[in-house]
Design a protein around this motif. Sequence first.
Motif, mmCIF file in Angstrom:
data_model
loop_
_atom_site.group_PDB
_atom_site.id
_atom_site.type_symbol
_atom_site.label_atom_id
_atom_site.label_comp_id
_atom_site.label_asym_id
_atom_site.label_seq_id
_atom_site.Cartn_x
_atom_site.Cartn_y
_atom_site.Cartn_z
ATOM 1 N N THR A 512 56.506 -13.430 40.187
ATOM 2 C CA THR A 512 55.075 -13.556 40.456
ATOM 3 C C THR A 512 54.738 -15.018 40.672
ATOM 4 O O THR A 512 55.023 -15.855 39.790
ATOM 5 C CB THR A 512 54.245 -13.012 39.279
ATOM 6 O OG1 THR A 512 54.634 -11.665 39.010
ATOM 7 C CG2 THR A 512 52.757 -13.069 39.600
ATOM 8 N N ILE A 514 52.715 -17.903 40.209
ATOM 9 C CA ILE A 514 51.596 -18.379 39.398
ATOM 10 C C ILE A 514 50.929 -19.575 40.076
ATOM 11 O O ILE A 514 49.716 -19.749 40.026
ATOM 12 C CB ILE A 514 52.086 -18.761 37.991
ATOM 13 C CG1 ILE A 514 52.813 -17.592 37.357
ATOM 14 C CG2 ILE A 514 50.926 -19.201 37.110
ATOM 15 C CD1 ILE A 514 51.988 -16.328 37.262
ATOM 16 N N LYS A 528 47.121 -15.386 39.500
ATOM 17 C CA LYS A 528 47.939 -14.195 39.239
ATOM 18 C C LYS A 528 48.635 -14.215 37.880
ATOM 19 O O LYS A 528 49.522 -13.417 37.623
ATOM 20 C CB LYS A 528 48.990 -14.054 40.345
ATOM 21 C CG LYS A 528 48.388 -13.793 41.716
ATOM 22 C CD LYS A 528 49.464 -13.606 42.765
ATOM 23 C CE LYS A 528 48.847 -13.308 44.130
ATOM 24 N NZ LYS A 528 49.863 -13.096 45.176
ATOM 25 N N LEU A 529 48.225 -15.111 37.032
ATOM 26 C CA LEU A 529 48.804 -15.183 35.690
ATOM 27 C C LEU A 529 48.342 -13.982 34.883
ATOM 28 O O LEU A 529 47.135 -13.767 34.701
ATOM 29 C CB LEU A 529 48.367 -16.480 35.013
ATOM 30 C CG LEU A 529 48.918 -16.775 33.619
ATOM 31 C CD1 LEU A 529 50.436 -16.916 33.656
ATOM 32 C CD2 LEU A 529 48.291 -18.054 33.069
ATOM 33 N N TYR A 547 42.582 -23.324 35.006
ATOM 34 C CA TYR A 547 43.461 -22.564 35.892
ATOM 35 C C TYR A 547 42.641 -21.629 36.790
ATOM 36 O O TYR A 547 42.873 -21.553 38.007
ATOM 37 C CB TYR A 547 44.469 -21.765 35.062
ATOM 38 C CG TYR A 547 45.378 -20.880 35.879
ATOM 39 C CD1 TYR A 547 46.476 -21.404 36.555
ATOM 40 C CD2 TYR A 547 45.124 -19.510 35.993
ATOM 41 C CE1 TYR A 547 47.302 -20.600 37.316
ATOM 42 C CE2 TYR A 547 45.946 -18.691 36.758
ATOM 43 C CZ TYR A 547 47.035 -19.241 37.414
ATOM 44 O OH TYR A 547 47.851 -18.437 38.176
ATOM 45 N N SER A 551 42.143 -21.704 40.971
ATOM 46 C CA SER A 551 42.464 -20.541 41.802
ATOM 47 C C SER A 551 41.271 -20.134 42.669
ATOM 48 O O SER A 551 41.439 -19.752 43.831
ATOM 49 C CB SER A 551 42.921 -19.368 40.933
ATOM 50 O OG SER A 551 41.860 -18.901 40.114
#
Length: 560
Positions: A512, A514, A528-529, A547, A551
């Motif tokens: 994934t 991140i 996408k965390l 974060y 994003s």
Amino acid sequence: MSTNGHHPETNGRDPLRADEWLEARHAANREQTSPFARGRGTNGSPPPPPPVVEDHDPTSLPIFAGAWTSEGEGQLPGRARSECSLRPLVAPTPEEHHHIHGADGEVELDWELIAQYRAEISSRLTARLDKEGGRVTEEDREQMGLDVIEELIKSEAETLVSTGRPPWTTGQEKALKSALRAALFGLGRLQPLVEREDVENIIVIARGPACSVWLELVDGTLVEAAPIADSEDELREFLSDLGARQNRPFTEARPHLDLRLPGGARLAAGSWVMAYTSVVIRRHGMREVSMDEMVYDRKACSPVLADFAAACVRAGKSIVVSGVQGSGKTTWVRALASCIPPWEMIGTFETEFELHLHELVDRHKIVHAWEHRPGSGEVGIDGRQAGEFSLEEAIHHSFRFNLARQIVGEVRGPEVWNMLKAMESGPGSISTTHARSAEHTIEKLVSCAMEKGPQVTRELAISKLAAAIDIVMYLRSEVIPNPDGTSRKQRWVEEVLVVQPSIDAARGYATTPIFAPNQLGQAVATGKLDNFLAQELARHGFDLEAYKAESLANPGVATS
């Protein structure tokens, strides 16, 4: 007849007059090519015999040396006695000269003559060591060598004055001593290059009588430098000597050499199985580096990514730093290690010491550092050479050292199993590997694992790696031109992946992103965390709100 020309027998002949003796001595001197070439002439034939003089002839005394060593018209520079001189007997070509900085500025030395000096000093030092027997330590040996150098330089300086020539300046004398010390105990002609702070890589290619040297500077530019050897054979001899100091043979039977140089630079060399003798030396300019420096000084990542990486280290996540050669992987491992609490006991495992965490005693209080040692001699029945110490043995040995985390420096092949053992045995392991992309990193490690033998299937390698690795951090490097025509080498984090096992039959693992690259290729938050990992990292200081904000500011990256 005496061989030194000072006390010969007359054999019944009339003794020469002083002027005849001096003329004959001049003729003999002109046939010699170096201060130690007593046994050969310029064409390889023996030099003419010395003139015959009476034992009591006063012109044989040192006080008269100035008469026959003065530099007259049509005479080669330098003296032709058994001692050494900074000024060569035969004027070298321009490429034979190399510059060393002394107190009086740039000093020009002839390294062919330095090699002859070294031979004389080595001979004197060996004689002294033989008298001492086996009671001399390495420090004492070096000090004795420095004493011999001092004596030789003093003798030469006095001879210059006694022969009426200009004495050496302070800078010349200092540069000569430095060059002789490097030739005897250091890296010889390579020493000034290794000490340059603006150099990152030193590339040497020797083919027959030619030796090309290129310097890759820290800004990414490539410049040519003076040769460090006068031929391929001389370079091989130099490399063999370096390897012998660390019990790492470099011969036709062992045509590759990997070792750590004094000061911490890493050398890789190959010959006999390559078209030419090739050497690459990597200098590590930044040993003590922090996350703040990576963000604000080197512009290698955003503050949010640095915060994420630091939280992963504190949370004990296993991290693999990947990238192409020269992308800054080792520097990033040092930066990640700076986030380890100073009271944690660390073990490092490397083929050659490059991380140097054990030297940063103010930052890491307890570090046990292991280094691979190759064997020598014949291979035993176990398939190993005598004296070999592998990283696998080092990791097995380290379990008695009460380590909090284990760091395996670099993975290039089957040593991936050493990395896996470290990751499976404790939290927070960090390793590096070469890969062409973040996604390709796991596949590269799978290939390395399968090199162990047919007993390692792809499925086994994937299951082990997917369970052990938590984070993949991929680095990018590029030489960027400046408006003024210069350039700089920029390195940055391009992508960060979270790795997890998967029931996907085709891959067996899931990744994934991140952090993913934006339009400039720099890693930014994707949002996408997953919540479980986010909450775990938040407990270790990760700023989730920062974060999320990053994003939202990069919506195109979040949907890629």
